[in-house]
Design a protein around this motif. Structure first.
Motif, PDB file in Angstrom:
ATOM      1  N   ASN A 241     126.864 -21.116  -8.347  1.00 31.26           N
ATOM      2  CA  ASN A 241     127.458 -19.776  -8.302  1.00 31.26           C
ATOM      3  C   ASN A 241     128.832 -19.734  -8.953  1.00 31.26           C
ATOM      4  OD1 ASN A 241     125.264 -18.552  -6.989  1.00 31.26           O
ATOM      5  ND2 ASN A 241     126.007 -19.269  -5.012  1.00 31.26           N
TER       6      ASN A 241
ATOM      7  N   ASN B 291     129.367 -18.844   0.552  1.00 26.48           N
ATOM      8  CA  ASN B 291     127.942 -18.525   0.693  1.00 26.48           C
ATOM      9  C   ASN B 291     127.166 -19.378  -0.278  1.00 26.48           C
ATOM     10  OD1 ASN B 291     125.321 -17.209   0.376  1.00 26.48           O
ATOM     11  ND2 ASN B 291     126.189 -15.536   1.551  1.00 26.48           N
TER      12      ASN B 291
ATOM     13  N   ASN C 219     123.882 -19.015  -1.009  1.00 30.18           N
ATOM     14  CA  ASN C 219     122.756 -18.358  -1.669  1.00 30.18           C
ATOM     15  C   ASN C 219     123.024 -18.282  -3.162  1.00 30.18           C
ATOM     16  OD1 ASN C 219     121.276 -17.837   0.697  1.00 30.18           O
ATOM     17  ND2 ASN C 219     122.506 -16.026   1.115  1.00 30.18           N
ATOM     18  N   ARG C 220     121.978 -17.944  -3.911  1.00 28.62           N
ATOM     19  CA  ARG C 220     122.156 -17.805  -5.358  1.00 28.62           C
ATOM     20  C   ARG C 220     122.578 -16.372  -5.661  1.00 28.62           C
ATOM     21  NH1 ARG C 220     117.601 -20.486  -8.882  1.00 28.62           N
ATOM     22  NH2 ARG C 220     119.366 -20.638 -10.296  1.00 28.62           N
ATOM     23  N   PHE C 221     123.539 -16.247  -6.546  1.00 25.31           N
ATOM     24  CA  PHE C 221     124.131 -14.954  -6.863  1.00 25.31           C
ATOM     25  C   PHE C 221     123.949 -14.619  -8.331  1.00 25.31           C
ATOM     26  CE2 PHE C 221     126.961 -13.554  -3.331  1.00 25.31           C
ATOM     27  CZ  PHE C 221     126.690 -14.580  -2.451  1.00 25.31           C
TER      28      PHE C 221
ATOM     29  N   PRO D 106     124.088 -11.457  -3.979  1.00 30.44           N
ATOM     30  CA  PRO D 106     123.037 -12.447  -3.705  1.00 30.44           C
ATOM     31  C   PRO D 106     121.649 -11.851  -3.915  1.00 30.44           C
ATOM     32  CG  PRO D 106     123.866 -11.585  -1.647  1.00 30.44           C
ATOM     33  CD  PRO D 106     124.687 -10.942  -2.732  1.00 30.44           C
TER      34      PRO D 106
END
Length: 132
Positions: free
Chosen positions: A75, A27, A29-31, A98
């Motif tokens: 991440n 993934n 996205n930023r986590f 996320p």
């Protein structure tokens, strides 16, 4: 499929150092990410956690000895553990979600705050053993 890839851990003598690393795989996205630990018979303890903006929190028991940093890959969270003590012996778990806001409850013990979106991911854990 999104999952966490943990590395590091092992056995050291008291006073030694170890580094744990965790990466979110699958993934982009930023986590927000963190490390928790648990010993047999003990409650889970938040050790060090980090928001997307880089804000980081540490448990009182590890302040001054542990350092958290973002890895080169997106991440990724590294936990450098220095001056290890036998009481640091535990299974260490990486966790991530996320969400770009504040992810953490820090009143007392560190834990996840109520955040929107799917429940946090957890890694399978990596053992850290510190002998005296």
């Amino acid at each position: 499929q999104v999952h966490l890839v943990e590395s590091g851990g092992g056995s050291v003598q008291a006073g030694g150092s170890l580094t744990l690393s965790c990466e979110v795989s699958g993934n982009n996205n930023r986590f927000c990410m963190g490390w928790f630990r648990q010993s047999p018979g003990e409650e889970r303890e938040g050790v060090s956690v980090m928001n997307v903006d880089g804000t980081v929190y540490f448990a009182d028991s590890v302040k001054g000895r542990f350092t958290a940093s973002k890895g080169n890959a997106k991440n990724t969270l590294n936990l450098r553990m220095d001056s290890l003590k036998p009481e640091d012996t535990a299974m260490y778990y990486c966790t991530a979600a996320p969400y770009g806001g504040n992810c953490w409850s820090t009143a007392g013990r560190i834990d996840w705050a109520r955040i929107p979106g799917p429940p946090p991911l957890w890694g399978q854990g990596t053992q850290v053993t510190v002998s005296s």
